[in-house]
Write a protein that holds these residues in place. Sequence first.
Motif, mmCIF file in Angstrom:
data_model
loop_
_atom_site.group_PDB
_atom_site.id
_atom_site.type_symbol
_atom_site.label_atom_id
_atom_site.label_comp_id
_atom_site.label_asym_id
_atom_site.label_seq_id
_atom_site.Cartn_x
_atom_site.Cartn_y
_atom_site.Cartn_z
ATOM 1 N N GLN A 152 -5.548 -0.014 9.976
ATOM 2 C CA GLN A 152 -6.588 -0.904 9.453
ATOM 3 C C GLN A 152 -5.979 -1.981 8.566
ATOM 4 N N ALA A 153 -5.067 -1.578 7.712
ATOM 5 C CA ALA A 153 -4.430 -2.533 6.798
ATOM 6 C C ALA A 153 -3.629 -3.567 7.580
ATOM 7 N N GLU A 154 -2.951 -3.131 8.629
ATOM 8 C CA GLU A 154 -2.167 -4.067 9.437
ATOM 9 C C GLU A 154 -3.080 -5.119 10.073
ATOM 10 N N PHE A 173 4.414 7.943 9.301
ATOM 11 C CA PHE A 173 3.270 8.647 8.735
ATOM 12 C C PHE A 173 3.034 9.952 9.470
ATOM 13 N N ARG A 174 2.565 10.965 8.725
ATOM 14 C CA ARG A 174 2.270 12.262 9.301
ATOM 15 C C ARG A 174 0.787 12.611 9.168
ATOM 16 N N GLN A 175 0.163 12.138 8.113
ATOM 17 C CA GLN A 175 -1.237 12.463 7.865
ATOM 18 C C GLN A 175 -2.141 11.504 8.638
ATOM 19 N N ALA A 176 -3.121 12.062 9.348
ATOM 20 C CA ALA A 176 -4.006 11.253 10.195
ATOM 21 C C ALA A 176 -4.713 10.150 9.408
ATOM 22 N N ALA A 177 -5.197 10.465 8.220
ATOM 23 C CA ALA A 177 -5.903 9.458 7.423
ATOM 24 C C ALA A 177 -4.984 8.289 7.061
ATOM 25 N N ASN A 178 -3.727 8.572 6.807
ATOM 26 C CA ASN A 178 -2.780 7.501 6.472
ATOM 27 C C ASN A 178 -2.433 6.664 7.696
ATOM 28 N N LEU A 223 0.847 -1.191 0.000
ATOM 29 C CA LEU A 223 0.000 0.000 0.000
ATOM 30 C C LEU A 223 0.883 1.241 0.000
ATOM 31 N N PRO A 224 0.998 1.908 -1.123
ATOM 32 C CA PRO A 224 1.781 3.153 -1.120
ATOM 33 C C PRO A 224 0.954 4.291 -0.509
ATOM 34 N N LEU A 240 -13.349 -3.433 7.667
ATOM 35 C CA LEU A 240 -12.131 -2.796 7.171
ATOM 36 C C LEU A 240 -12.111 -2.764 5.642
ATOM 37 N N PRO A 241 -11.465 -1.735 5.082
ATOM 38 C CA PRO A 241 -11.325 -1.696 3.621
ATOM 39 C C PRO A 241 -10.521 -2.919 3.150
ATOM 40 N N PRO A 242 -10.858 -3.443 1.974
ATOM 41 C CA PRO A 242 -10.143 -4.635 1.472
ATOM 42 C C PRO A 242 -8.687 -4.312 1.135
ATOM 43 N N LEU A 243 -7.888 -5.348 1.177
ATOM 44 C CA LEU A 243 -6.462 -5.220 0.850
ATOM 45 C C LEU A 243 -6.195 -5.761 -0.550
ATOM 46 N N PRO A 244 -5.249 -5.142 -1.249
ATOM 47 C CA PRO A 244 -4.868 -5.662 -2.588
ATOM 48 C C PRO A 244 -3.849 -6.795 -2.450
#
Length: 168
Positions: free
Chosen positions: A144-146, A133-138, A124-125, A162-166
């Motif tokens: 979530q991805a973890e 990370f600095r941005q709250a959304a990231n 996930l780039p 959770l959002p799906p992972l690629p």
Amino acid sequence: AYEAVLAGGVEDPTVLASLDRIFLSLDRHAELAGILARELAIRAESDVEGRCTLLQRLGELKTDKLADDAAAIELFRQALDLDPGSGEANAYLGSALASQSKWDEAIMHFEAALAAKGIPHVYLPFEGEDHGFRQAANIVRSAQAELAFYGGIFGFVPADDLPPLPWR
């Protein structure tokens, strides 16, 4: 005695293999690189696996002991020309490219190495982010991805939606 043998332009695979072991044990890296290059030069074109192994060893030696990343990158590329699916060559090349901050190409080779070994993975780039990370959304998305990744690997379904992972 082995230096006299080298001066004679040895082309015998058994002698070169013995010299290879000697120079390796003595940490004589420049001489070992020369022996590996000679071994590669006399290795049959049809011995793809043997040639790949020698190219990878020589590339590792160039990057780890002789500080010649450019030569190492070329050697790893040659190994991949012979065996594009080589997980080891892709991993070595990815590492050498990362050491030169060639991140996009390094990531491509790390992913190829994981795929070649059948290791499930996700990339996930996060645009505009470096290490950390600095941005709250990231920060939220990475947490979530973890959790989703652990669920996928260890076979549990996280309680949160959770959002799906690629997966690759």
